[in-house]
Design a protein around this motif. Structure first.
Motif, mmCIF file in Angstrom:
data_model
loop_
_atom_site.group_PDB
_atom_site.id
_atom_site.type_symbol
_atom_site.label_atom_id
_atom_site.label_comp_id
_atom_site.label_asym_id
_atom_site.label_seq_id
_atom_site.Cartn_x
_atom_site.Cartn_y
_atom_site.Cartn_z
ATOM 1 N N SER A 1 0.831 -1.192 0.000
ATOM 2 C CA SER A 1 0.000 0.000 0.000
ATOM 3 C C SER A 1 0.870 1.248 0.000
ATOM 4 C CB SER A 1 -0.876 -0.042 1.257
ATOM 5 O OG SER A 1 -1.654 1.107 1.371
ATOM 6 N N TYR A 2 0.244 2.373 -0.292
ATOM 7 C CA TYR A 2 0.907 3.675 -0.287
ATOM 8 C C TYR A 2 0.049 4.588 0.579
ATOM 9 C CZ TYR A 2 2.764 8.014 -2.355
ATOM 10 O OH TYR A 2 3.324 9.250 -2.564
ATOM 11 N N SER A 3 0.641 5.181 1.600
ATOM 12 C CA SER A 3 -0.138 5.924 2.606
ATOM 13 C C SER A 3 -0.933 7.088 2.020
ATOM 14 C CB SER A 3 0.778 6.422 3.719
ATOM 15 O OG SER A 3 1.754 7.306 3.204
ATOM 16 N N SER A 4 -0.488 7.688 0.931
ATOM 17 C CA SER A 4 -1.212 8.812 0.332
ATOM 18 C C SER A 4 -2.318 8.381 -0.621
ATOM 19 C CB SER A 4 -0.235 9.722 -0.422
ATOM 20 O OG SER A 4 0.684 10.291 0.472
ATOM 21 N N CYS A 5 -2.468 7.102 -0.800
ATOM 22 C CA CYS A 5 -3.441 6.564 -1.759
ATOM 23 C C CYS A 5 -4.795 6.353 -1.080
ATOM 24 C CB CYS A 5 -2.902 5.255 -2.331
ATOM 25 S SG CYS A 5 -4.069 4.348 -3.349
ATOM 26 N N SER A 6 -5.805 7.081 -1.524
ATOM 27 C CA SER A 6 -7.138 6.959 -0.916
ATOM 28 C C SER A 6 -7.746 5.583 -1.171
ATOM 29 C CB SER A 6 -8.067 8.060 -1.417
ATOM 30 O OG SER A 6 -8.239 7.975 -2.817
ATOM 31 N N THR A 7 -7.463 4.984 -2.318
ATOM 32 C CA THR A 7 -7.971 3.642 -2.612
ATOM 33 C C THR A 7 -7.359 2.630 -1.652
ATOM 34 O OG1 THR A 7 -8.211 4.268 -4.935
ATOM 35 C CG2 THR A 7 -8.267 1.921 -4.435
ATOM 36 N N CYS A 8 -6.075 2.793 -1.353
ATOM 37 C CA CYS A 8 -5.411 1.911 -0.385
ATOM 38 C C CYS A 8 -6.055 2.052 0.987
ATOM 39 C CB CYS A 8 -3.924 2.226 -0.295
ATOM 40 S SG CYS A 8 -2.999 1.851 -1.802
ATOM 41 N N ARG A 9 -6.335 3.283 1.380
ATOM 42 C CA ARG A 9 -6.960 3.508 2.696
ATOM 43 C C ARG A 9 -8.345 2.863 2.759
ATOM 44 N NH1 ARG A 9 -4.546 8.704 1.993
ATOM 45 N NH2 ARG A 9 -6.568 9.610 1.466
ATOM 46 N N ARG A 10 -9.093 2.921 1.664
ATOM 47 C CA ARG A 10 -10.413 2.263 1.627
ATOM 48 C C ARG A 10 -10.261 0.751 1.746
ATOM 49 N NH1 ARG A 10 -11.435 5.062 -2.975
ATOM 50 N NH2 ARG A 10 -12.058 3.219 -4.108
ATOM 51 N N ALA A 11 -9.265 0.184 1.070
ATOM 52 C CA ALA A 11 -9.029 -1.264 1.134
ATOM 53 C C ALA A 11 -8.636 -1.688 2.549
ATOM 54 C CB ALA A 11 -7.934 -1.664 0.145
ATOM 55 N N ILE A 12 -7.773 -0.922 3.192
ATOM 56 C CA ILE A 12 -7.357 -1.226 4.566
ATOM 57 C C ILE A 12 -8.563 -1.187 5.503
ATOM 58 C CG2 ILE A 12 -6.038 -0.326 6.534
ATOM 59 C CD1 ILE A 12 -3.934 0.620 4.373
ATOM 60 N N LYS A 13 -9.380 -0.163 5.362
ATOM 61 C CA LYS A 13 -10.583 -0.036 6.197
ATOM 62 C C LYS A 13 -11.517 -1.232 5.966
ATOM 63 C CE LYS A 13 -14.405 3.083 7.191
ATOM 64 N NZ LYS A 13 -15.075 4.335 6.842
ATOM 65 N N TRP A 14 -11.684 -1.625 4.704
ATOM 66 C CA TRP A 14 -12.549 -2.761 4.373
ATOM 67 C C TRP A 14 -12.020 -4.044 5.004
ATOM 68 C CZ3 TRP A 14 -12.191 -7.432 1.915
ATOM 69 C CH2 TRP A 14 -13.398 -8.052 1.573
ATOM 70 N N LEU A 15 -10.717 -4.283 4.885
ATOM 71 C CA LEU A 15 -10.124 -5.488 5.475
ATOM 72 C C LEU A 15 -10.335 -5.503 6.990
ATOM 73 C CD1 LEU A 15 -6.792 -5.603 3.434
ATOM 74 C CD2 LEU A 15 -8.631 -7.310 3.340
ATOM 75 N N LYS A 16 -10.097 -4.379 7.644
ATOM 76 C CA LYS A 16 -10.275 -4.299 9.099
ATOM 77 C C LYS A 16 -11.736 -4.499 9.488
ATOM 78 C CE LYS A 16 -6.226 -1.496 10.129
ATOM 79 N NZ LYS A 16 -5.719 -0.185 10.574
ATOM 80 N N ASN A 17 -12.650 -3.877 8.747
ATOM 81 C CA ASN A 17 -14.082 -4.020 9.040
ATOM 82 C C ASN A 17 -14.573 -5.454 8.874
ATOM 83 O OD1 ASN A 17 -14.365 -1.310 9.660
ATOM 84 N ND2 ASN A 17 -15.219 -0.751 7.671
ATOM 85 N N ASN A 18 -13.872 -6.222 8.047
ATOM 86 C CA ASN A 18 -14.241 -7.620 7.814
ATOM 87 C C ASN A 18 -13.358 -8.594 8.593
ATOM 88 O OD1 ASN A 18 -16.505 -7.799 5.710
ATOM 89 N ND2 ASN A 18 -15.166 -6.202 4.905
ATOM 90 N N ASP A 19 -12.614 -8.060 9.571
ATOM 91 C CA ASP A 19 -11.756 -8.875 10.442
ATOM 92 C C ASP A 19 -10.818 -9.787 9.661
ATOM 93 O OD1 ASP A 19 -12.778 -7.822 12.857
ATOM 94 O OD2 ASP A 19 -14.535 -9.123 12.669
#
Length: 115
Positions: free
Chosen positions: A5-23
Motif C-alpha cells: 500500500s501507499y499511505s497517500s493513496c485513498s484507494t489503499c486507505r479504503r481497502a485497509i478499512k474494508w479489510l479491518k471491518n471484515n476482520d
C-alpha cells in the motif's frame, strides 16, 4: 496475506478499512519502501493474463514515461522498472501465498475472493 500500500493513496486507505471491518488479518507493507518482488509481479501478470493490469496508468510516473514507451518495453524491462519505480504498480496490491493476487480495490471483487 500481504497488502502493499501507499499511505497517500485513498484507494489503499479504503481497502485497509474494508479489510479491518471484515476482520481479515493482513501485513501492511509500504510499497515504496518494499515493493513486490519481480517474481511476485510476474506471477500476478500471469494470473491476470496481461501485464497491463499491474500498471497505475493514472499516476504521474506512468504519464511521465508515456504509454507508448511502456508498451514497447519487453516484459523483463517492465518488471525491472516496476521494482525500481513502485509508483508504477497499481495499488493496493494484495498477495496471499499460492499465487493469489488482488490488484486495485473493488469491494465486490474483494468480497467475492476473501469472504
Amino acid at each position: 496475506m500481504k497488502l502493499f500500500s501507499y499511505s497517500s493513496c485513498s484507494t489503499c486507505r479504503r481497502a485497509i478499512k474494508w479489510l479491518k471491518n471484515n476482520d481479515i488479518t493482513f501485513e501492511l507493507i509500504d510499497i515504496l519502501n518494499s515493493p513486490p518482488s519481480k517474481e511476485m509481479l510476474i506471477s500476478a501478470s500471469e494470473l491476470y493474463g496481461d501485464r497491463k493490469y499491474l500498471l497505475n496508468t493514472s499516476g504521474v510516473v506512468y504519464r511521465s514515461i508515456g504509454s507508448n514507451v511502456v508498451k514497447e518495453m519487453t516484459d523483463s524491462e517492465l518488471f525491472e522498472k516496476l521494482v525500481r519505480e513502485p509508483r508504477l504498480i497499481k495499488r493496493p496490491f494484495l498477495y496471499k501465498p499460492n499465487k493469489f493476487f488482488l490488484i486495485g480495490f473493488k469491494e465486490e471483487k474483494w468480497a467475492e475472493k476473501l469472504l
